[in-house]
Enzyme design. Structure first.
Site, PDB file in Angstrom:
ATOM      1  N   THR A 210      11.667  33.993  -2.858  1.00 49.32           N
ATOM      2  CA  THR A 210      11.918  35.358  -2.581  1.00 49.32           C
ATOM      3  C   THR A 210      10.786  36.419  -2.899  1.00 49.32           C
ATOM      4  O   THR A 210      10.265  35.980  -3.925  1.00 49.32           O
ATOM      5  CB  THR A 210      13.235  35.896  -1.969  1.00 49.32           C
ATOM      6  OG1 THR A 210      13.218  35.723  -4.170  1.00 49.32           O
ATOM      7  CG2 THR A 210      14.552  34.582  -2.114  1.00 49.32           C
ATOM      8  N   ASP A 211      11.076  37.381  -2.005  1.00 46.43           N
ATOM      9  CA  ASP A 211      10.198  38.327  -2.847  1.00 46.43           C
ATOM     10  C   ASP A 211      11.468  39.654  -3.422  1.00 46.43           C
ATOM     11  O   ASP A 211      12.347  38.600  -3.723  1.00 46.43           O
ATOM     12  CB  ASP A 211       9.783  39.447  -2.251  1.00 46.43           C
ATOM     13  CG  ASP A 211       8.346  40.126  -1.855  1.00 46.43           C
ATOM     14  OD1 ASP A 211       8.216  40.212  -3.640  1.00 46.43           O
ATOM     15  OD2 ASP A 211       7.698  40.706  -1.302  1.00 46.43           O
ATOM     16  N   TYR A 212      10.646  39.952  -5.036  1.00 44.41           N
ATOM     17  CA  TYR A 212      11.682  40.424  -5.888  1.00 44.41           C
ATOM     18  C   TYR A 212      13.287  41.260  -5.493  1.00 44.41           C
ATOM     19  O   TYR A 212      13.304  41.734  -4.502  1.00 44.41           O
ATOM     20  CB  TYR A 212      10.229  41.335  -6.217  1.00 44.41           C
ATOM     21  CG  TYR A 212      11.072  41.690  -7.957  1.00 44.41           C
ATOM     22  CD1 TYR A 212      10.443  41.297  -8.588  1.00 44.41           C
ATOM     23  CD2 TYR A 212      12.371  42.413  -8.139  1.00 44.41           C
ATOM     24  CE1 TYR A 212      10.316  41.500 -10.578  1.00 44.41           C
ATOM     25  CE2 TYR A 212      12.214  42.660  -9.824  1.00 44.41           C
ATOM     26  CZ  TYR A 212      10.925  42.698 -10.232  1.00 44.41           C
ATOM     27  OH  TYR A 212      11.237  41.992 -11.995  1.00 44.41           O
ATOM     28  N   THR A 213      14.120  40.432  -5.715  1.00 45.52           N
ATOM     29  CA  THR A 213      15.098  40.711  -5.262  1.00 45.52           C
ATOM     30  C   THR A 213      15.859  40.298  -3.996  1.00 45.52           C
ATOM     31  O   THR A 213      16.925  41.670  -3.762  1.00 45.52           O
ATOM     32  CB  THR A 213      15.659  41.957  -6.209  1.00 45.52           C
ATOM     33  OG1 THR A 213      15.160  42.757  -5.918  1.00 45.52           O
ATOM     34  CG2 THR A 213      15.548  41.309  -7.677  1.00 45.52           C
ATOM     35  N   SER A 214      15.313  39.730  -2.993  1.00 44.60           N
ATOM     36  CA  SER A 214      15.956  40.044  -1.663  1.00 44.60           C
ATOM     37  C   SER A 214      16.691  39.547  -1.284  1.00 44.60           C
ATOM     38  O   SER A 214      17.206  40.261  -0.781  1.00 44.60           O
ATOM     39  CB  SER A 214      14.693  39.926  -1.049  1.00 44.60           C
ATOM     40  OG  SER A 214      14.245  38.441  -0.175  1.00 44.60           O
TER      41      SER A 214
END
Length: 743
Positions: free
Chosen positions: A289-293
């Site tokens: 994932t992207d950051y905290t997505s």
């Protein structure tokens, strides 16, 4: 894993895997690797499996709001399988040592970082590099970045970004290759090859990560993290091909995007992550994932809480959770509750372990932690020379009235003015991560390095980058008045583009335009050097400056590369890959638009603006040289092309000027009548050629029927019989034209 067990791993499962950079996708692992991974998965408990799917940041560098600061404890418990924002040979060795020697199973960590346009030797921002149209140069810059990053213990970069983007308000246009799908696809493949090399087992290669999947470049209103809504046809024709190309090129990892797509967040989008990426394209790597997505699906209104978000993500096809701790907190419970099958969990773990195997980490987990390579490979003279060369190739000459450029090195007094003139740190741009702006060359330094002993360089700041202070303008006017020519360094601060840096107003920030107008009143020739991460609206500069050089953010060797171009040591050859609008009200503005039923004419009731022309200030593919080129004798070897044949297209290109120069010869096609409406032009080929003064070359292209294919009304992808236009020229607007028919 204790030393005895670790030796067992080494002797029982010798590393046999070789990555073939020319293969279609990641190749299958040898049977020994599969046996090792099967055995390891069988030994793991649910917490350790969830740990392999968990990625946390270290405390050496942070690229977002940090959610955990006890990552070392997590490593020792086997609860984290990957760490990002950690680099340096000694530091990464210590982290790896914890994982290998102090955990139950001794599984090596995967260490990632944002190596976007260089590691410590910083190259031009990717948008700038794309304007070189030099695929070999872009592959080389990624290769050097991998060499430096791997020397400091890194295994994995979060690049390339392959999002097609047509809205310069979006700050992340700086990270991509512009608006064109064909060119973006070729650049995506080149960058993957640069990072991953021919053999992922070599200790100077790193895993590439294709991002952001998918359609993030179409965020509404050019606002970062915003929603996306589009047809499947546009998704597949415009936005997906660069992603597919990286799968074919063997990219090892994919990253989800922050946006939703047609109402479904990308991180929980089964259609994207499983139906297309896995089942249709056959991707064999892992998805992060992207950051905290994952967490952000709650704010999207797609799920009620993080646990539900984790369920959607893992079942959609996500294999690793970046920083959000959702898999860390909830994945074991979801498996025990039967909401996530253990088969799906094991599949994700396998993908991660396979990546570690491909890198040779099971064979030698410390192979990337080389203090010797760290001392010799970082910011070496060879790397800086490459950065200088690629930077100057990336620059685009937008205007050169009366051939004011190139400057002579002994031509009197040069005033170097502007908020970006004597500035080092902004030169390396956004997402420069491990780069040190203090080691960059400023514009002022570069010009001073270039002038002869008889030349004189004077300086004034003129203004700040982005405030309303007029305090510095008078000094700049005084300095300009005593000079023979003014080099005016204008543009954005590095962090005014990139992530979380959307701008509704893309004019020059602050009072820079007022500064330019004050300098113009001195009557001195003004050469503008633009330093920026996106196209800007620069109508006044276009009308009043003598010359404009778009330098983007050129990187570590910025000033030297700029001076090379200004003084003619390098003849500029860059061509725009993102359209420059006249007004922000025109965006999104791109060359390969579809036509309307009421194309512009003198009739009032046609598609146009009342206050500005439809045309851009500078079109896609545009860029000047210190020489001139003429095109003639456009020929097709046949007028009628069959479905089983190919079309040969040739054009004669001549250097009609007085200096040697490079030209990007561009080929465009238009399908005149289609089952669905087709773009007015589509790039289908290009050649970058070098010509001496007076030299003439015949440039050839080959078009096959499949190059003309598109998604028709029933979404089948195939070419359609009918009439086609061929355009060949120096930009998307300045072309020669011919016709042929597909039968």
């Amino acid at each position: 894993m204790n030393p005895i067990k670790y030796i067992f791993f080494l002797t029982s499962f010798a590393l046999l895997f070789i990555f073939d950079g020319n293969s279609q996708g990641l190749p299958e692992l040898p049977a020994t690797a599969n046996k090792m991974i099967d055995s390891l998965i069988e030994q793991m408990n649910l917490e350790e499996k969830a740990g392999q799917l968990t990625l946390f940041t270290s405390d050496i560098d942070v690229t977002g709001p940090t959610m955990r600061d006890n990552y070392k404890e997590d490593i020792l418990k086997g609860r984290v399988g990957a760490i990002f924002n950690a680099y340096g040979a000694d530091y990464t060795r210590n982290l790896q040592k914890m994982a290998i020697e102090e955990t139950r199973l001794g599984i090596p960590l995967l260490l990632g970082y944002d190596v976007i346009h260089g590691h410590q030797t910083i190259f031009p921002i990717p948008l700038g590099e794309s304007c070189s149209w030099d695929l070999a140069a872009m592959e080389k810059s990624a290769r050097i970045a991998a060499v430096e990053a791997s020397a400091q213990g890194l295994h994995w970069t979060y690049a390339p970004m392959v999002d097609i983007a047509r809205d310069p308000r979006w700050g992340r246009v700086a990270e991509g290759a512009g608006e064109d799908t064909y060119l973006g696809t070729l650049i995506a493949k080149a960058r993957v090859k640069g990072f991953q090399g021919d053999n992922l087992n070599a200790p100077n290669t790193i895993l590439a990560c294709t991002k952001h999947f998918a359609a993030y470049g179409a965020a509404l209103a050019g606002r970062d993290y915003n929603t996306v809504d589009m047809s499947d046809r546009v998704l597949r024709e415009v936005y997906l091909p660069p992603f597919k190309a990286t799968v074919d090129a063997g990219v090892a990892t994919f990253m989800t995007s922050f946006n939703d797509l047609n109402g479904v967040p990308a991180t929980g989008n089964h259609y994207l992550l499983t139906d297309i990426l896995r089942d249709e394209w056959g991707f064999k790597g892992f998805v992060v994932t992207d950051y905290t997505s994952i967490n952000e699906m709650v704010a999207h209104g797609f799920v009620a809480n993080n646990k539900e978000a984790g369920l959607e993500a893992i079942n959609a096809g996500v294999d690793m959770d970046m920083q959000g701790a959702v898999f860390y907190d909830h994945l074991v419970a979801l498996v025990k509750e039967g909401k996530v099958t253990e088969d799906r969990l094991n599949e994700a773990v396998r993908y991660v372990l396979e990546a570690k195997y491909r890198l040779g980490l099971f064979n030698d987990p410390y192979r990337y932690c080389s203090t010797e390579r760290e001392e010799t490979n970082i910011l070496s003279a060879e790397h800086r020379a490459a950065a200088r060369d690629i930077a100057r190739k990336s620059m685009v000459l937008l205007k050169n009235e009366n051939q004011v450029l190139p400057l002579k090195k002994n031509a009197g007094t040069i005033a170097v003015i502007g908020p970006l003139a004597d500035n080092k740190k902004e030169m390396i741009g956004s997402w420069s991560a491990a780069g040190d702006g203090n080691k960059a060359i400023s514009v002022l330094e570069g010009i001073k390095n270039a002038v002869s002993d008889s030349g004189k360089v004077v300086y004034a700041k003129g203004s700040n980058i982005n405030d309303d202070s007029l305090d510095f303008i008078q000094e700049a006017v005084d300095v300009a008045s005593t000079s023979d020519v003014v080099v005016l360094a204008l543009g954005e601060a590095a962090l005014m583009s990139g992530e979380a840096a959307s701008r509704a107003d893309i004019n020059l920030p602050g009072v820079q335009l007022e500064l330019a107008k004050a300098i113009q009143e001195t009557g001195k020739p003004i050469i503008v050097v633009l330093l920026n991460g996106r196209p800007l609206t620069i109508n006044w500069l276009n009308e009043n400056a003598s010359a404009i050089l778009e330098a983007w953010f050129p990187g570590t060797e910025a000033g030297n590369a700029i001076a090379d171009v200004l003084f003619g040591d390098y003849n500029p050859s860059g061509k725009l890959t993102l359209t420059f609008p006249r007004s922000v009200g025109q965006v999104p503005l791109f060359y390969n638009h579809r036509n309307t039923g009421r194309p512009i004419s003198e009739n009032k009731y046609t598609s146009k603006y009342l206050d500005v022309p439809n045309t851009p200030l500078y079109p896609f593919g545009y860029g000047l040289s210190y020489t001139t080129f003429s095109y003639s004798d456009l020929r097709l070897n046949k007028q009628n092309l069959t479905m089983n044949d190919s079309l040969n297209i040739s054009v004669s290109v001549k250097n009609t000027g007085k200096v040697k120069g490079e030209e990007v010869v561009q080929l465009y096609i238009q399908d005149v009548v289609g089952n669905v409406t087709r773009p007015v032009k589509e790039l289908k080929g290009f050649r970058k050629i070098m010509l001496n003064p007076g030299e003439e070359k015949m440039v050839e292209f080959v078009i096959k029927p499949n190059d003309l294919a598109f998604y028709n009304q029933d979404m089948s992808f195939k070419p359609e019989k009918g009439e086609f236009k061929v355009f060949v020229g120096t930009s998307s607007e300045d072309v020669k034209e011919a016709l042929f028919t597909l039968q």
